[in-house]
Every structure is written in C-alpha cells, then in structure tokens.
Motif scaffolding. Structure first.
Motif, short mmCIF file in Angstrom:
data_model
loop_
_atom_site.label_atom_id
_atom_site.label_comp_id
_atom_site.label_asym_id
_atom_site.label_seq_id
_atom_site.Cartn_x
_atom_site.Cartn_y
_atom_site.Cartn_z
N UNK A 67 4.29 -24.61 16.68
CA UNK A 67 4.78 -23.52 17.53
C UNK A 67 5.12 -22.24 16.78
N UNK A 68 4.76 -22.18 15.50
CA UNK A 68 5.01 -20.96 14.72
C UNK A 68 3.89 -19.95 14.96
N UNK A 69 4.25 -18.68 14.99
CA UNK A 69 3.25 -17.63 15.12
C UNK A 69 2.58 -17.39 13.77
N UNK A 70 1.27 -17.15 13.80
CA UNK A 70 0.51 -16.91 12.58
C UNK A 70 1.14 -15.80 11.73
N UNK A 71 1.70 -14.80 12.37
CA UNK A 71 2.26 -13.65 11.65
C UNK A 71 3.48 -14.01 10.80
N UNK A 72 4.18 -15.10 11.13
CA UNK A 72 5.36 -15.48 10.33
C UNK A 72 5.03 -16.53 9.27
N UNK A 73 3.80 -16.99 9.28
CA UNK A 73 3.38 -18.02 8.31
C UNK A 73 2.67 -17.31 7.16
N UNK A 74 3.43 -17.01 6.12
CA UNK A 74 2.89 -16.30 4.96
C UNK A 74 3.07 -17.16 3.72
N UNK A 75 2.39 -16.84 2.63
CA UNK A 75 2.59 -17.63 1.40
C UNK A 75 4.05 -17.68 0.94
N UNK A 76 4.84 -16.65 1.29
CA UNK A 76 6.24 -16.63 0.86
C UNK A 76 7.21 -17.21 1.89
N UNK A 77 6.69 -17.74 2.99
CA UNK A 77 7.55 -18.40 3.98
C UNK A 77 8.14 -19.67 3.40
#
Length: 197
Positions: A67-77
């Motif tokens: 349920x996470x948005x692609x925009x919040x899933x970054x290498x630094x997450x």
C-alpha cells in the motif's frame, strides 16, 4: 597476516581466478582494498543494465503491494517505515515472497524493540546485538539481497562493475567468517573492525 586472513585471500583468489602476491596481500587493510585488488586483476565486461537498479525495482514493487506509493519508496527510505508496525515478521515473509530472492533474516532486536542494543552481565558489556535489519534503508537492503543472491544475479565470468565485486567479497566474508552482511561495510578494516586476524 593471520590464518583467517590468508584463507580469505585464498578464497578470493579461487573465486575470481586471480593471484594476489604476498607483498600485496600484506597491504590489504580494508574490504575496499580487497575489492580494488580484484578489480585491477580481472576483465570487466560493462553492461547497460545496472544490477542494483534492477534489484531495487523488484524491492520497490514488493513494497508497493503493502500500500505504499511509488513516490515514497526511494533508496533512502527506511525499511520499517514501509511495513506495518503490528506484524513485522509476517510482513517480512510476504516481502521475501514478493521479491522472489533471498533476503536477510530479521534479528532479535527487530522483533522485540524492548531489547537493548548491548547485552550486559553484572553491569559489564558482554557484546552488542546485531543491529536491527528493518531500521536500515532500502539501499542497504538492495546491497544485502544482491550479495545473498550473487550466484544467481552475477555471472562471475562476466563481472560488469566494481560494485559486483564488492557484493561477492562481502558474501564471502559472511560465509567464511560468520559476520552478518548487515555488519560489513567496504570501509571496514579486516582486523580492527571485523576482528579477522
């Protein structure tokens, strides 16, 4: 160089099909020094595909299914920010299944946040617990997954980057010495940081 160091160098030589002269091996202090030594001795076959990017995309797709948005899933997450706080163990199993590759196992402190990072006996520090896996970033998770699956993901005869050498070297250290991948960094000294004689 102690026996463990000599055995490690022999394993690196055998794995990569190289010879590291004794004089050179005595000057290999850090993991990065070993990676650089291997890099100088093998033929690199550059690829247009970036292995870490491909694996990160698999990881990102798996986290999207939570349920996470692609925009919040970054290498630094931070990993724990993308999973439920109530059932980390179940989420971790689902994550492994969705990624389709081996992933690191959670450690005690991941599953029980009341544990302290130091284990003490009569007030004396006995040892540090392994750092929580879920408190790391997706960048670290990507590195660990590539190391753990290097036989499947990296053709040893067609290495395309220094990064691939690094991931294989880290896996060898984990397998031969027993230090978890999550505790191995390229800047670590074999002797001072990892305790390898």
């Amino acid at each position: 160089m102690g026996l463990d160091s000599v055995e490690l160098v022999m394993t690196f030589e055998e794995t990569f099909g190289i010879i590291v002269p004794d004089e050179e091996s005595e000057n290999i202090i850090t993991i990065q020094d070993m990676v650089d030594s291997v890099f100088e001795k093998i033929i690199i076959n550059p690829s247009e595909k970036c292995l870490s990017q491909l694996v990160f995309y698999r990881i990102r797709n798996a986290f999207e299914s939570f349920g996470n948005y692609k925009s919040v899933i970054t290498p630094d997450s931070k990993i724990s920010d993308l999973l439920s706080k109530t059932d980390l163990e179940s989420d971790w199993d689902q994550l492994a299944s969705k990624i389709g590759l081996k992933i690191p196992e959670l450690v005690d402190i991941d599953l029980n946040n009341s544990l302290k990072s130091e284990v003490r006996f009569f007030g004396f520090k006995i040892f540090d617990r392994t750092k929580p896996i879920a408190e790391n970033t997706l960048r670290k998770l990507t590195d660990w997954i590539i190391s753990m699956n290097s036989e499947e993901l990296i053709d040893i005869q067609e290495i395309s980057s220094k990064y691939e050498i690094e991931r294989i070297v880290c896996l060898i250290i984990e397998e031969k010495i027993g230090i978890p991948l999550s505790e191995i960094e390229p800047y670590h000294s074999f002797h001072n940081d990892l305790g390898i004689d």
